[in-house]
Motif scaffolding. Structure first.
Motif, PDB file in Angstrom:
ATOM      1  N   LEU A   5       0.837  -1.202   0.000  1.00  0.00           N
ATOM      2  CA  LEU A   5       0.000   0.000   0.000  1.00  0.00           C
ATOM      3  C   LEU A   5       0.869   1.249   0.000  1.00  0.00           C
ATOM      4  CD1 LEU A   5      -2.823   1.338   0.309  1.00  0.00           C
ATOM      5  CD2 LEU A   5      -2.530   1.102   2.792  1.00  0.00           C
ATOM      6  N   MET A   6       0.655   2.126  -0.978  1.00  0.00           N
ATOM      7  CA  MET A   6       1.350   3.414  -1.005  1.00  0.00           C
ATOM      8  C   MET A   6       0.558   4.385  -0.139  1.00  0.00           C
ATOM      9  SD  MET A   6       2.452   3.790  -5.016  1.00  0.00           S
ATOM     10  CE  MET A   6       3.705   2.738  -5.753  1.00  0.00           C
ATOM     11  N   PRO A   7       1.092   4.791   1.013  1.00  0.00           N
ATOM     12  CA  PRO A   7       0.291   5.548   1.979  1.00  0.00           C
ATOM     13  C   PRO A   7       0.037   6.994   1.556  1.00  0.00           C
ATOM     14  CG  PRO A   7       2.531   5.292   2.766  1.00  0.00           C
ATOM     15  CD  PRO A   7       2.439   4.476   1.525  1.00  0.00           C
ATOM     16  N   ARG A   8      -1.217   7.374   1.598  1.00  0.00           N
ATOM     17  CA  ARG A   8      -1.615   8.752   1.302  1.00  0.00           C
ATOM     18  C   ARG A   8      -2.206   9.452   2.521  1.00  0.00           C
ATOM     19  NH1 ARG A   8      -1.666   9.878  -4.158  1.00  0.00           N
ATOM     20  NH2 ARG A   8      -1.450   8.082  -5.560  1.00  0.00           N
ATOM     21  N   THR A   9      -2.603   8.684   3.520  1.00  0.00           N
ATOM     22  CA  THR A   9      -3.241   9.233   4.717  1.00  0.00           C
ATOM     23  C   THR A   9      -2.640   8.575   5.953  1.00  0.00           C
ATOM     24  OG1 THR A   9      -4.972   7.546   4.787  1.00  0.00           O
ATOM     25  CG2 THR A   9      -5.399   9.496   3.423  1.00  0.00           C
ATOM     26  N   ARG A  10      -2.946   9.163   7.117  1.00  0.00           N
ATOM     27  CA  ARG A  10      -2.493   8.554   8.355  1.00  0.00           C
ATOM     28  C   ARG A  10      -3.137   7.183   8.540  1.00  0.00           C
ATOM     29  NH1 ARG A  10      -2.408  12.162  13.646  1.00  0.00           N
ATOM     30  NH2 ARG A  10      -0.835  13.182  12.362  1.00  0.00           N
ATOM     31  N   ALA A  11      -4.375   7.050   8.080  1.00  0.00           N
ATOM     32  CA  ALA A  11      -5.040   5.749   8.173  1.00  0.00           C
ATOM     33  C   ALA A  11      -4.267   4.695   7.380  1.00  0.00           C
ATOM     34  CB  ALA A  11      -6.478   5.841   7.678  1.00  0.00           C
ATOM     35  N   ASP A  12      -3.710   5.082   6.230  1.00  0.00           N
ATOM     36  CA  ASP A  12      -2.884   4.145   5.446  1.00  0.00           C
ATOM     37  C   ASP A  12      -1.631   3.748   6.222  1.00  0.00           C
ATOM     38  OD1 ASP A  12      -4.675   4.252   3.351  1.00  0.00           O
ATOM     39  OD2 ASP A  12      -3.519   5.695   2.171  1.00  0.00           O
ATOM     40  N   LEU A  13      -0.997   4.734   6.877  1.00  0.00           N
ATOM     41  CA  LEU A  13       0.187   4.434   7.670  1.00  0.00           C
ATOM     42  C   LEU A  13      -0.163   3.488   8.815  1.00  0.00           C
ATOM     43  CD1 LEU A  13       1.927   7.940   7.926  1.00  0.00           C
ATOM     44  CD2 LEU A  13       2.614   6.010   6.492  1.00  0.00           C
ATOM     45  N   GLU A  14      -1.303   3.700   9.431  1.00  0.00           N
ATOM     46  CA  GLU A  14      -1.731   2.831  10.530  1.00  0.00           C
ATOM     47  C   GLU A  14      -2.020   1.418  10.030  1.00  0.00           C
ATOM     48  OE1 GLU A  14      -5.030   5.038  11.985  1.00  0.00           O
ATOM     49  OE2 GLU A  14      -3.803   6.392  13.222  1.00  0.00           O
ATOM     50  N   LYS A  15      -2.594   1.333   8.859  1.00  0.00           N
ATOM     51  CA  LYS A  15      -2.882   0.007   8.267  1.00  0.00           C
ATOM     52  C   LYS A  15      -1.586  -0.753   7.999  1.00  0.00           C
ATOM     53  CE  LYS A  15      -5.487  -1.959   4.328  1.00  0.00           C
ATOM     54  NZ  LYS A  15      -6.726  -2.414   4.995  1.00  0.00           N
ATOM     55  N   ARG A  16      -0.618  -0.057   7.443  1.00  0.00           N
ATOM     56  CA  ARG A  16       0.675  -0.678   7.178  1.00  0.00           C
ATOM     57  C   ARG A  16       1.341  -1.097   8.492  1.00  0.00           C
ATOM     58  NH1 ARG A  16       3.471  -0.364   2.455  1.00  0.00           N
ATOM     59  NH2 ARG A  16       5.337  -0.477   3.762  1.00  0.00           N
ATOM     60  N   MET A  17       1.310  -0.214   9.491  1.00  0.00           N
ATOM     61  CA  MET A  17       1.967  -0.522  10.748  1.00  0.00           C
ATOM     62  C   MET A  17       1.349  -1.752  11.415  1.00  0.00           C
ATOM     63  SD  MET A  17       2.697   1.806  14.157  1.00  0.00           S
ATOM     64  CE  MET A  17       1.020   1.687  14.788  1.00  0.00           C
ATOM     65  N   GLU A  18       0.036  -1.832  11.426  1.00  0.00           N
ATOM     66  CA  GLU A  18      -0.607  -2.975  12.052  1.00  0.00           C
ATOM     67  C   GLU A  18      -0.333  -4.261  11.266  1.00  0.00           C
ATOM     68  OE1 GLU A  18      -2.847  -5.373  14.626  1.00  0.00           O
ATOM     69  OE2 GLU A  18      -1.770  -3.466  14.852  1.00  0.00           O
ATOM     70  N   THR A  19      -0.213  -4.153   9.966  1.00  0.00           N
ATOM     71  CA  THR A  19       0.163  -5.319   9.158  1.00  0.00           C
ATOM     72  C   THR A  19       1.554  -5.807   9.541  1.00  0.00           C
ATOM     73  OG1 THR A  19      -1.236  -4.655   7.295  1.00  0.00           O
ATOM     74  CG2 THR A  19       0.603  -6.125   6.805  1.00  0.00           C
ATOM     75  N   HIS A  20       2.501  -4.879   9.616  1.00  0.00           N
ATOM     76  CA  HIS A  20       3.852  -5.258  10.050  1.00  0.00           C
ATOM     77  C   HIS A  20       3.822  -5.872  11.448  1.00  0.00           C
ATOM     78  CE1 HIS A  20       5.472  -3.328   6.579  1.00  0.00           C
ATOM     79  NE2 HIS A  20       5.410  -2.094   7.022  1.00  0.00           N
ATOM     80  N   ARG A  21       3.030  -5.283  12.336  1.00  0.00           N
ATOM     81  CA  ARG A  21       2.999  -5.750  13.717  1.00  0.00           C
ATOM     82  C   ARG A  21       2.503  -7.195  13.813  1.00  0.00           C
ATOM     83  NH1 ARG A  21       0.472  -7.117  17.815  1.00  0.00           N
ATOM     84  NH2 ARG A  21      -1.523  -7.062  16.719  1.00  0.00           N
ATOM     85  N   ARG A  22       1.469  -7.509  13.055  1.00  0.00           N
ATOM     86  CA  ARG A  22       0.927  -8.870  13.116  1.00  0.00           C
ATOM     87  C   ARG A  22       1.914  -9.889  12.547  1.00  0.00           C
ATOM     88  NH1 ARG A  22      -5.665  -8.280  11.998  1.00  0.00           N
ATOM     89  NH2 ARG A  22      -5.895  -6.395  13.284  1.00  0.00           N
ATOM     90  N   ILE A  23       2.558  -9.542  11.437  1.00  0.00           N
ATOM     91  CA  ILE A  23       3.569 -10.448  10.874  1.00  0.00           C
ATOM     92  C   ILE A  23       4.666 -10.697  11.904  1.00  0.00           C
ATOM     93  CG2 ILE A  23       5.426 -10.621   9.163  1.00  0.00           C
ATOM     94  CD1 ILE A  23       2.755 -11.243   7.940  1.00  0.00           C
ATOM     95  N   ALA A  24       5.123  -9.621  12.566  1.00  0.00           N
ATOM     96  CA  ALA A  24       6.187  -9.758  13.558  1.00  0.00           C
ATOM     97  C   ALA A  24       5.710 -10.511  14.790  1.00  0.00           C
ATOM     98  CB  ALA A  24       6.702  -8.374  13.945  1.00  0.00           C
ATOM     99  N   GLU A  25       4.475 -10.271  15.198  1.00  0.00           N
ATOM    100  CA  GLU A  25       3.937 -10.973  16.367  1.00  0.00           C
ATOM    101  C   GLU A  25       3.889 -12.479  16.123  1.00  0.00           C
ATOM    102  OE1 GLU A  25       0.072 -10.341  19.193  1.00  0.00           O
ATOM    103  OE2 GLU A  25      -0.327 -10.666  17.049  1.00  0.00           O
ATOM    104  N   TRP A  26       3.454 -12.876  14.943  1.00  0.00           N
ATOM    105  CA  TRP A  26       3.316 -14.305  14.633  1.00  0.00           C
ATOM    106  C   TRP A  26       4.668 -15.004  14.534  1.00  0.00           C
ATOM    107  CZ3 TRP A  26      -0.441 -12.914  10.103  1.00  0.00           C
ATOM    108  CH2 TRP A  26      -1.660 -12.467  10.634  1.00  0.00           C
ATOM    109  N   SER A  27       5.701 -14.241  14.260  1.00  0.00           N
ATOM    110  CA  SER A  27       7.046 -14.827  14.142  1.00  0.00           C
ATOM    111  C   SER A  27       7.961 -14.341  15.268  1.00  0.00           C
ATOM    112  CB  SER A  27       7.661 -14.480  12.781  1.00  0.00           C
ATOM    113  OG  SER A  27       7.632 -13.075  12.553  1.00  0.00           O
ATOM    114  N   HIS A  28       7.392 -13.667  16.274  1.00  0.00           N
ATOM    115  CA  HIS A  28       8.121 -13.210  17.465  1.00  0.00           C
ATOM    116  C   HIS A  28       9.291 -12.296  17.119  1.00  0.00           C
ATOM    117  CE1 HIS A  28       5.668 -16.205  19.407  1.00  0.00           C
ATOM    118  NE2 HIS A  28       6.177 -17.150  18.648  1.00  0.00           N
ATOM    119  N   GLY A  29       9.199 -11.611  15.985  1.00  0.00           N
ATOM    120  CA  GLY A  29      10.254 -10.693  15.580  1.00  0.00           C
ATOM    121  C   GLY A  29      11.543 -11.373  15.178  1.00  0.00           C
TER     122      GLY A  29
END
Length: 495
Positions: A72-96
């Protein structure tokens, strides 16, 4: 598209050449050195596409297709939040523990594709190349690694030339109307054996005489002439999941990637014969900040695991009432909160690097990057101090419970109030795999150098600091007064 885990595993059965020492691996998805880690990557794809995650971790592109949110190419803060939560879940599932998870290099490429005019300035048509490659990755849910460093010892080509030796660093050795021929070696292909392709480039500055090394391109990892030579795979030597719970599932491996006269078509070339921009493309676009924002989030999830282990060990040893122990845990908690604050601030105070898009705050991102690379060792030391000699009190492996008499003896002598001997061993085996094993040693080195040597990482904060604004504060004070008339000064009272 949103690739399934099974589709990703099938994509790796493509004739690639992976070597463990002198052994050529037939199938990385089935080999005992790689199969569990391959399954872990497949798990990420399946969980991402699951109904409970689909809305957050994917988006609809301009053609109506579903794509992973890291594209996702972020245009809004909501886009940035969506990207961040996506990264967070990937990292959570693999414990970083998966530094090159599928969202990492994809974020770099997404940031590059947000500024195609920069590539057209290098050579007309390269802008279309990078946008088309981004779309290819997005629409096929491609898992890419990058190989963006020359091998150690080979960063001064003139030394090899004077000795009459071939320079091993990858470079363009021939050009045709259809593309270029590259030959040489690049480091370090983290997760490469589980990836579909590698982004080849340069994150270290090149000299003006290194034009042929400036090539930046994308290469499928099953291309003719490509070979991956892996380091020692820790999964292969894990005796059981109980004894090595992290290296059993999360050894992403690292590989030197060799290119033996590999053909790259022009449409997959993005920089050529431009030493300055071979590195400049990352820092002159959102690429570098987007990719390293992901690494900040990944590290935070790993830090949470380390703190959880620290607290569980304190509980298991019944020492939580000791003020000094509480002080160590409090220090760890404060560090974690500070890092999380730096990451959240990246979204709360965003900036625009490319008109029409929104970017995370680079200063806060680089500050977090500096924290992660410099503080990881201190965090490990603090948790290891809490561990003490506990890991060495445990039997060599869990086979001790196979004998009923030995198991009874084990439970009699190793149990503590509130915890069985097996439960205690399970905790300390997990802690040691994260903090003291060979797998842990690799992570110590990785966290220290994944963003480059220390002076490079601190240099990012230096270059992005508002020195003029801070200097202006000083100037404002200095400009508010002058030398008193005649140089006279007030006599203190009583004199």
């Amino acid at each position: 598209m949103l690739k399934t885990g099974q589709e990703h595993l099938e994509s790796l059965r493509d004739g690639r050449r992976v070597y463990i020492g002198g052994e050529l691996v037939d199938d990385v998805t089935a080999h005992p050195a790689f199969r569990n880690a391959a399954a872990s990557f497949a798990m990420l794809y399946d969980r991402k596409a699951a109904p409970e995650n689909r809305d957050v971790m994917s988006f609809e592109d301009e053609n109506g297709g579903r794509c992973s949110s890291w594209y996702l190419m972020p245009r809004t803060r909501a886009d940035l939040e969506k990207r961040m939560e996506t990264h967070r879940r990937i990292a959570e599932w693999s414990h970083g523990l998966l530094g090159r998870s599928p969202d990492h290099v994809a974020s770099f490429v997404t940031g590059l594709a947000m500024k195609p005019e920069m590539f057209d300035a290098i050579r007309p048509g390269f802008g279309d190349n990078v946008v088309n490659h981004y779309r290819h990755m997005r629409e096929n849910d491609v898992f890419a690694t990058y190989t963006v460093l020359p091998p150690q010892g080979a960063r001064k080509p003139e030394l090899y030339e004077r000795a009459g030796m071939k320079v091993p660093t990858l470079r363009v050795v021939d050009e045709t109307d259809a593309g270029v021929i590259v030959d040489g070696m690049k480091m370090l292909g983290t997760s490469a054996v589980f990836c579909n392709e590698t982004w080849v480039g340069n994150l270290l500055p090149l000299g003006p005489d290194q034009l042929k090394e400036s090539i930046t391109c994308a290469v499928p990892l099953n291309a003719e002439g490509v070979a991956m030579w892996t380091r020692k795979p820790f999964e292969r030597y894990a005796v059981s999941e109980f004894d090595n719970p992290l290296s059993w599932r999360f050894d992403e491996t690292d590989s030197m990637v060799l290119f033996d006269r590999v053909f790259v078509p022009w449409e997959k070339v993005f920089v050529h014969d431009n030493a300055e921009m071979s590195r400049g493309i990352y820092v002159q676009s959102p690429s570098h900040s987007m990719g390293n924002h992901q690494s900040n989030i990944r590290f935070l999830e790993k830090l949470k695991l380390m703190l959880g282990i620290a607290h569980r060990v304190v509980e298991a040893n019944n020492v939580g009432h000791i003020p000094a122990v509480q002080g160590v845990l409090g220090q760890l908690a404060a560090w974690q909160a500070g890092l999380e604050g730096m990451i959240m601030g990246q979204l709360q105070n965003p900036e625009t690097l490319v008109p029409g898009y929104l970017n995370v705050n680079r200063r806060y991102m680089y500050a977090a990057l500096h924290w992660c690379t410099t503080m990881h060792g201190q965090v490990c030391d603090a948790v290891r101090e809490l561990l003490g000699g506990g890991p060495f009190q445990m039997p060599a492996d869990i086979s001790v419970v196979a004998d009923p008499d030995m198991r009874a003896q084990f439970e009699r002598y190793w149990s503590v109030p509130g915890q069985s001997a097996v439960g205690r061993m399970k905790l300390f085996k997990l802690a040691w795999d994260l903090l003291g094993s060979e797998f842990a040693g690799r992570h110590m080195q990785y966290e220290k150098f994944y963003a480059g040597p220390g002076f490079i990482v601190t240099g990012y904060s230096y270059l992005n600091a508002p020195w003029d604004a801070w200097g202006g504060l000083v100037d404002g004070i200095l400009n508010g007064y002058d030398v008193p008339d005649g140089g006279s000064v007030r006599t203190p009272p009583g004199k």
